[in-house]
Every structure is written in C-alpha cells, then in structure tokens.
Design a protein around this motif. Structure first.
Motif, PDB file in Angstrom:
ATOM      1  N   ILE A 286       0.845  -1.199   0.000  1.00  0.00           N
ATOM      2  CA  ILE A 286       0.000   0.000   0.000  1.00  0.00           C
ATOM      3  C   ILE A 286       0.881   1.251   0.000  1.00  0.00           C
ATOM      4  O   ILE A 286       2.060   1.194   0.357  1.00  0.00           O
ATOM      5  N   THR A 287       0.281   2.377  -0.379  1.00  0.00           N
ATOM      6  CA  THR A 287       0.885   3.649  -0.017  1.00  0.00           C
ATOM      7  C   THR A 287       0.045   4.201   1.119  1.00  0.00           C
ATOM      8  O   THR A 287      -1.182   4.039   1.137  1.00  0.00           O
ATOM      9  N   ALA A 288       0.708   4.807   2.098  1.00  0.00           N
ATOM     10  CA  ALA A 288       0.040   5.319   3.303  1.00  0.00           C
ATOM     11  C   ALA A 288       0.511   6.749   3.508  1.00  0.00           C
ATOM     12  O   ALA A 288       1.682   6.981   3.809  1.00  0.00           O
ATOM     13  N   SER A 289      -0.390   7.701   3.288  1.00  0.00           N
ATOM     14  CA  SER A 289       0.002   9.112   3.219  1.00  0.00           C
ATOM     15  C   SER A 289      -0.782   9.898   4.272  1.00  0.00           C
ATOM     16  O   SER A 289      -2.007   9.967   4.207  1.00  0.00           O
ATOM     17  N   ILE A 290      -0.047  10.458   5.228  1.00  0.00           N
ATOM     18  CA  ILE A 290      -0.679  11.074   6.404  1.00  0.00           C
ATOM     19  C   ILE A 290      -0.680  12.602   6.303  1.00  0.00           C
ATOM     20  O   ILE A 290       0.359  13.214   6.024  1.00  0.00           O
ATOM     21  N   ASN A 291      -1.846  13.204   6.531  1.00  0.00           N
ATOM     22  CA  ASN A 291      -1.998  14.668   6.663  1.00  0.00           C
ATOM     23  C   ASN A 291      -1.477  15.434   5.443  1.00  0.00           C
ATOM     24  O   ASN A 291      -2.127  15.457   4.414  1.00  0.00           O
ATOM     25  N   ARG A 292      -0.279  16.076   5.581  1.00  0.00           N
ATOM     26  CA  ARG A 292       0.232  16.888   4.464  1.00  0.00           C
ATOM     27  C   ARG A 292       0.757  16.020   3.327  1.00  0.00           C
ATOM     28  O   ARG A 292       1.093  16.515   2.260  1.00  0.00           O
ATOM     29  N   GLU A 293       0.897  14.714   3.566  1.00  0.00           N
ATOM     30  CA  GLU A 293       1.365  13.812   2.513  1.00  0.00           C
ATOM     31  C   GLU A 293       0.198  13.537   1.565  1.00  0.00           C
ATOM     32  O   GLU A 293      -0.836  13.029   1.977  1.00  0.00           O
ATOM     33  N   LEU A 294       0.390  13.874   0.312  1.00  0.00           N
ATOM     34  CA  LEU A 294      -0.702  13.760  -0.661  1.00  0.00           C
ATOM     35  C   LEU A 294      -0.850  12.321  -1.147  1.00  0.00           C
ATOM     36  O   LEU A 294      -1.943  11.759  -1.133  1.00  0.00           O
ATOM     37  N   VAL A 295       0.249  11.776  -1.626  1.00  0.00           N
ATOM     38  CA  VAL A 295       0.249  10.407  -2.157  1.00  0.00           C
ATOM     39  C   VAL A 295       1.630   9.784  -1.949  1.00  0.00           C
ATOM     40  O   VAL A 295       2.593  10.476  -1.637  1.00  0.00           O
ATOM     41  N   HIS A 296       1.701   8.457  -2.139  1.00  0.00           N
ATOM     42  CA  HIS A 296       2.956   7.694  -2.255  1.00  0.00           C
ATOM     43  C   HIS A 296       3.755   7.610  -0.960  1.00  0.00           C
ATOM     44  O   HIS A 296       4.963   7.377  -1.004  1.00  0.00           O
ATOM     45  N   GLY A 297       3.097   7.754   0.195  1.00  0.00           N
ATOM     46  CA  GLY A 297       3.795   7.556   1.466  1.00  0.00           C
ATOM     47  C   GLY A 297       4.222   6.100   1.619  1.00  0.00           C
ATOM     48  O   GLY A 297       3.474   5.179   1.284  1.00  0.00           O
ATOM     49  N   ILE A 298       5.429   5.903   2.122  1.00  0.00           N
ATOM     50  CA  ILE A 298       5.976   4.543   2.271  1.00  0.00           C
ATOM     51  C   ILE A 298       5.654   4.011   3.662  1.00  0.00           C
ATOM     52  O   ILE A 298       6.012   4.639   4.662  1.00  0.00           O
ATOM     53  N   PRO A 299       5.004   2.840   3.750  1.00  0.00           N
ATOM     54  CA  PRO A 299       4.708   2.257   5.064  1.00  0.00           C
ATOM     55  C   PRO A 299       5.983   2.029   5.865  1.00  0.00           C
ATOM     56  O   PRO A 299       7.015   1.667   5.299  1.00  0.00           O
ATOM     57  N   SER A 300       5.893   2.237   7.177  1.00  0.00           N
ATOM     58  CA  SER A 300       7.078   2.154   8.023  1.00  0.00           C
ATOM     59  C   SER A 300       6.708   1.636   9.414  1.00  0.00           C
ATOM     60  O   SER A 300       5.649   1.960   9.944  1.00  0.00           O
TER      61      SER A 300
END
Ligand code: MG
Length: 261
Positions: free
Chosen positions: A73-87
């Motif tokens: 998945i991509t997981a994008s929190i708050n100011r993150e629009l898209v493509h957040g890397i799960p961690s």
C-alpha cells in the motif's frame, strides 16, 4: 496510444481485481486507530491480496528515477498527498487523516482504489476535506458517461473542489487501468487551457474504457514537493490533503465502479 477498450470478459476479471482491492481496503480501514504503524496496515493488505491470489501492483514499481516501491500500500498522512511509504516507525495519532492506496494484479488485470480515513476523532476542517474529496470523486464518476470527454471528467472534479474551497493536485492524475496499471488516458483533476505545459490527450468516452479517477484535494496551496525517500509527495505549505480513487468502466448507461466490494 489510444485507450484500450475492454471486452465484457475482461471487465469481469477487472471487477474481481477491483473487489479484491476493496476487500483489502475494508480490512485496513477496520485496523486504523491511534498507535498502529503504517507497516502493520501494509501487512494486512498484503495478506488479503495473497489470500485472493492477487499480486500487489505497487511492490517493486520503479518508474523513471524512483527507487522500487517497497510495499503493497501507499500510506500518506496529513500533508502527505500520495505515495507515502509504510514504516514500522510511523505510528498513527489521534486526529490524523490517512490516505491508503491499494492496487493489485489479478489474472493479468489491475484494480486500483484509494480512500482517506480519519484516525480517531478529527477536526471539523479535516472532516470537511474528506467529505469534499469524496464528493469530487462522485462528481467525476457521474461525468463518466457517453457523450462526455476526459476533459469533462477532469472539469467535474475541479468544479466540485473549487466550489467547496479546495485546490487540486495539478501534476498528479488518474489514469487508464487494464493489463497495465497506467494506460491512456490520463485523467487529471482539472483541465488545462491551450498551450499549457501539460500535454494530456482529450478523448471522447467510449464503452469499454476503464480508468482510475483520483481526486487529490488540498486545503491550502497546491504546490507539492517530493521527499528525499524518492516517493512521498507533500504540500509545500504543510496543508492537509485527501485522496479518493475508484477504477470505473464506461458503459452504455451509468459507469460501472469496478473497485466496490
Ligand atoms: Mg491508486
């Protein structure tokens, strides 16, 4: 290259791919709460895909200069629009909003959908943003009918977002979906005027066209920047963002939403 039109048989497979994506979303949504890590959410989605004989489409994806994407998945929190890397180091907090994007390959075809969820109790402004982004998606789906063009779909998104007081992401678009995750047409969240640097091709909608519509709404200015991890896209001004996405098929009547449970 013109959009690839799908046969009824292909649409049946794509509906299954979309259903699996929806099931993964459902399980992830249930697990979202303060204290869970984005990697734990990723593992939930990975299990659902595997249990349904589907392959994650983002895992290893490496277009252009990007390093291979390391998760399902991509997981994008708050100011993150898209493509957040799960961690394993990223814990959800009460009041966050988190955008989850899942795409899979199933029997050679792709399903792709995204939703943004509240984490516990969220602010009124965050709620408004989520409602507005869902409404923009609905408006774009409603515009996905014969007689319209891709530009009509894009304008429907922009109009809804603007009416509710939000900007849209200019550089990131929806896309055709089929045997490939990204096919023609590009499906922007707004439409450029003549002589723009954006070179999207406008197409008349046709039966059997399949594409992902993905409104990305921004509470502040639409200027975006990519972080050093090579993937995560954030707003420059730190403002909140939300992202909703469905894959749809154009039919003789209403569009068929492929990514429902
Ligand atoms: Mg997606």
């Amino acid at each position: 290259m013109a959009p690839v039109l799908k046969t009824a048989e292909e649409l049946q497979i794509m509906r299954e791919a979309g259903r699996i994506v929806a099931l993964a979303h459902e399980e992830v949504r249930r697990a979202i709460k303060p204290g869970i890590t984005t990697k734990a959410l990723d593992e939930i989605a990975t299990t659902i895909l595997r249990d349904h004989q589907a392959e994650p489409a983002f895992l290893g994806y490496a277009p252009g200069q990007h390093p291979p994407f390391p998760a399902t998945i991509t997981a994008s929190i708050n100011r993150e629009l898209v493509h957040g890397i799960p961690s394993t180091a990223r814990f959800l907090q009460e009041g966050d909003i988190i955008g989850i994007d899942v795409a899979c390959f199933y029997q050679g075809y792709v399903g792709d959908a995204a939703f943004t969820h509240p984490v516990g109790e969220i602010s009124r402004s965050a709620k408004r943003l989520l409602t507005a982004t869902a409404a923009a998606l609905e408006a774009a789906i409603d515009a996905s009918v014969l007689g319209n063009r891709i530009s009509d779909v894009a304008k429907a998104t922009a109009k809804c977002a603007g009416r509710l007081g939000y900007s849209v992401a200019r550089e990131y678009t929806g896309h055709g979906v089929g045997r490939d995750m990204h096919e023609e047409p590009q499906v922007p969240n707004w439409w450029h005027s003549k002589n723009s640097r954006y070179q999207w091709q406008d197409y008349e909608l046709q039966e059997g066209m399949t594409y992902a519509i993905e409104p990305m709404l921004i509470a502040g200015r639409p200027d975006l920047v990519e972080l050093d991890d090579g993937w995560t896209v954030v707003t420059k001004d730190g403002s909140l963002t939300a992202h909703f996405e469905h894959t749809v098929a154009i039919t003789a009547g209403k569009p068929l939403i492929l990514t429902l449970p």
